[in-house]
Design a protein around this motif. Structure first.
Motif, PDB file in Angstrom:
ATOM      1  N   VAL A  88       0.910  -1.134  -0.147  1.00 50.97           N
ATOM      2  CA  VAL A  88       0.290  -0.027  -0.039  1.00 50.97           C
ATOM      3  C   VAL A  88       0.701   1.168   0.011  1.00 50.97           C
ATOM      4  O   VAL A  88       0.506   2.068  -0.928  1.00 50.97           O
ATOM      5  CB  VAL A  88      -0.939  -0.165   1.362  1.00 50.97           C
ATOM      6  CG1 VAL A  88      -1.673   1.389   1.425  1.00 50.97           C
ATOM      7  CG2 VAL A  88      -1.954  -1.030   0.919  1.00 50.97           C
ATOM      8  N   LEU A  89       2.011   1.161   0.877  1.00 45.73           N
ATOM      9  CA  LEU A  89       2.870   2.408   1.017  1.00 45.73           C
ATOM     10  C   LEU A  89       3.503   2.625  -0.373  1.00 45.73           C
ATOM     11  O   LEU A  89       3.842   3.938  -1.006  1.00 45.73           O
ATOM     12  CB  LEU A  89       3.828   2.125   2.174  1.00 45.73           C
ATOM     13  CG  LEU A  89       3.315   2.430   3.339  1.00 45.73           C
ATOM     14  CD1 LEU A  89       4.653   1.986   4.540  1.00 45.73           C
ATOM     15  CD2 LEU A  89       2.862   3.786   3.666  1.00 45.73           C
ATOM     16  N   ARG A  92       1.219   4.175  -2.839  1.00 43.51           N
ATOM     17  CA  ARG A  92       1.170   5.774  -2.529  1.00 43.51           C
ATOM     18  C   ARG A  92       2.228   6.211  -3.041  1.00 43.51           C
ATOM     19  O   ARG A  92       2.152   7.454  -3.392  1.00 43.51           O
ATOM     20  CB  ARG A  92       0.794   5.901  -1.287  1.00 43.51           C
ATOM     21  CG  ARG A  92      -0.438   5.409  -0.482  1.00 43.51           C
ATOM     22  CD  ARG A  92      -0.673   5.505   0.900  1.00 43.51           C
ATOM     23  NE  ARG A  92      -0.803   7.266   1.324  1.00 43.51           N
ATOM     24  CZ  ARG A  92      -0.599   7.632   2.366  1.00 43.51           C
ATOM     25  NH1 ARG A  92      -0.582   6.749   3.490  1.00 43.51           N
ATOM     26  NH2 ARG A  92      -0.286   8.849   2.720  1.00 43.51           N
ATOM     27  N   GLN A  93       3.389   5.866  -2.742  1.00 41.40           N
ATOM     28  CA  GLN A  93       4.537   6.279  -3.193  1.00 41.40           C
ATOM     29  C   GLN A  93       4.788   6.712  -4.791  1.00 41.40           C
ATOM     30  O   GLN A  93       5.088   7.683  -5.230  1.00 41.40           O
ATOM     31  CB  GLN A  93       6.017   5.676  -2.759  1.00 41.40           C
ATOM     32  CG  GLN A  93       7.149   6.520  -2.798  1.00 41.40           C
ATOM     33  CD  GLN A  93       7.493   7.239  -1.561  1.00 41.40           C
ATOM     34  OE1 GLN A  93       7.236   6.811  -0.524  1.00 41.40           O
ATOM     35  NE2 GLN A  93       7.905   8.577  -1.819  1.00 41.40           N
ATOM     36  N   TRP A  94       4.206   5.688  -5.333  1.00 41.35           N
ATOM     37  CA  TRP A  94       4.051   5.666  -7.005  1.00 41.35           C
ATOM     38  C   TRP A  94       3.406   6.895  -7.484  1.00 41.35           C
ATOM     39  O   TRP A  94       3.748   7.774  -8.375  1.00 41.35           O
ATOM     40  CB  TRP A  94       3.729   4.270  -7.501  1.00 41.35           C
ATOM     41  CG  TRP A  94       3.405   4.351  -8.899  1.00 41.35           C
ATOM     42  CD1 TRP A  94       2.524   4.404  -9.901  1.00 41.35           C
ATOM     43  CD2 TRP A  94       4.618   4.095  -9.863  1.00 41.35           C
ATOM     44  NE1 TRP A  94       2.958   4.406 -10.984  1.00 41.35           N
ATOM     45  CE2 TRP A  94       4.177   4.230 -11.411  1.00 41.35           C
ATOM     46  CE3 TRP A  94       6.331   3.906  -9.747  1.00 41.35           C
ATOM     47  CZ2 TRP A  94       4.981   4.197 -12.326  1.00 41.35           C
ATOM     48  CZ3 TRP A  94       6.656   3.957 -10.870  1.00 41.35           C
ATOM     49  CH2 TRP A  94       6.373   3.887 -12.096  1.00 41.35           C
ATOM     50  N   LEU A  95       2.249   6.813  -6.821  1.00 39.89           N
ATOM     51  CA  LEU A  95       1.068   7.979  -7.170  1.00 39.89           C
ATOM     52  C   LEU A  95       1.701   9.324  -6.720  1.00 39.89           C
ATOM     53  O   LEU A  95       1.270  10.332  -7.616  1.00 39.89           O
ATOM     54  CB  LEU A  95      -0.118   7.798  -6.249  1.00 39.89           C
ATOM     55  CG  LEU A  95      -0.837   6.514  -6.756  1.00 39.89           C
ATOM     56  CD1 LEU A  95      -2.238   6.345  -5.927  1.00 39.89           C
ATOM     57  CD2 LEU A  95      -1.572   6.621  -8.260  1.00 39.89           C
ATOM     58  N   ALA A  96       2.572   9.235  -5.967  1.00 34.66           N
ATOM     59  CA  ALA A  96       3.175  10.805  -5.673  1.00 34.66           C
ATOM     60  C   ALA A  96       4.461  10.964  -6.389  1.00 34.66           C
ATOM     61  O   ALA A  96       5.077  11.974  -6.253  1.00 34.66           O
ATOM     62  CB  ALA A  96       3.550  10.715  -4.097  1.00 34.66           C
ATOM     63  N   ALA A 202       8.892   3.520  -4.269  1.00 34.61           N
ATOM     64  CA  ALA A 202       8.006   2.751  -4.737  1.00 34.61           C
ATOM     65  C   ALA A 202       8.194   1.524  -5.264  1.00 34.61           C
ATOM     66  O   ALA A 202       7.573   0.680  -4.741  1.00 34.61           O
ATOM     67  CB  ALA A 202       6.963   3.754  -5.930  1.00 34.61           C
ATOM     68  N   THR A 206       7.486  -1.659  -2.884  1.00 35.02           N
ATOM     69  CA  THR A 206       6.323  -2.671  -3.257  1.00 35.02           C
ATOM     70  C   THR A 206       7.003  -4.125  -3.511  1.00 35.02           C
ATOM     71  O   THR A 206       6.530  -5.159  -3.027  1.00 35.02           O
ATOM     72  CB  THR A 206       5.738  -2.154  -4.798  1.00 35.02           C
ATOM     73  OG1 THR A 206       5.340  -0.779  -4.532  1.00 35.02           O
ATOM     74  CG2 THR A 206       4.613  -2.974  -5.301  1.00 35.02           C
TER      75      THR A 206
END
Length: 220
Positions: A88-89, A92-96, A202, A206
């Motif tokens: 999940v983290l 989120r890192q990829w989206l950011a 990310a 992952t």
């Protein structure tokens, strides 16, 4: 065997911490400090203490759980939970990843930070960093689950801490060995890490999360 567990399960967690760009950027900035390398060495000291302390706490916790005769699958459930959290983290890192790569104000202030402030920052970025804590928790509880001797646990924690600190120690070691000649290439490395921090984190988080998730589910 104990050695195989450390190699196959604990070292990948340490490598996941080591490849994180986040603590490398501050230590490089500290090497531009007029008092270098004292501030950078203080940061490294704080980082090593933080990682080692966090891992040791979870080893003690794991030993306590074992003494309480908990169910034998608790470690697998923990790995599964940590794996899901890391995935999940990582998402989120990829989206950011498209956010600004500008240096935050607190990083810019490191150019004249005192060694005491650098030491506190090293502790904060390790012992109080959720991503580091998750990986230290998985490592510490895995070491405890092997049910080895106290000396073997100390060696395992030391090895985990050493590997997890390699990326922070490398710039400091290069500066100590070669002096200010290293600042130009280190500055370029810092700029690259700054630009690609989100992507690197990310992918690493992952991948490690998926590995832990698969291992955890296989033991449930």
């Amino acid at each position: 065997t104990e050695r195989n567990v450390v190699t196959s399960e604990v070292l990948p967690l340490a490598i996941a911490i080591a490849v994180s760009p986040f603590p490398v950027i501050p230590v490089i900035l500290l090497l531009f400090n007029p008092g270098a390398p004292k501030a950078a060495l203080a940061f490294l000291t704080g980082w090593v203490i933080g990682v080692g302390l966090a891992t040791t706490v979870f080893v003690f916790l794991g030993d306590f759980i074992d003494q309480a005769k908990s169910t034998p699958t608790w470690a697998s459930w923990l790995q599964t939970a940590v794996g899901v959290t890391l995935v999940v983290l990582g998402a989120r890192q990829w989206l950011a990843r498209g956010t600004s790569a500008q240096v935050p104000g607190w990083m810019a202030s490191l150019a004249d930070a005192a060694p005491s402030a650098a030491l506190r920052l090293g502790l904060l970025l390790s012992a109080a960093n959720p991503k580091v804590l998750l990986l230290a928790a998985a490592s510490g509880l895995t070491i405890a689950d092997v049910k080895g001797s106290v000396s073997s646990e100390i060696v395992a924690v030391g090895l985990f801490t050493l590997v997890a600190s390699i990326s922070v120690a490398t710039p400091v070691a290069l500066f100590v060995a070669f002096g200010e000649a290293t600042l130009v290439p280190l500055g370029r490395a810092k700029d690259w890490l700054q630009r690609n921090n989100a992507i690197v984190m990310a992918v690493v988080i992952t991948v490690i999360g998926i590995i832990l998730l698969v291992k955890g589910l296989s033991g449930v």
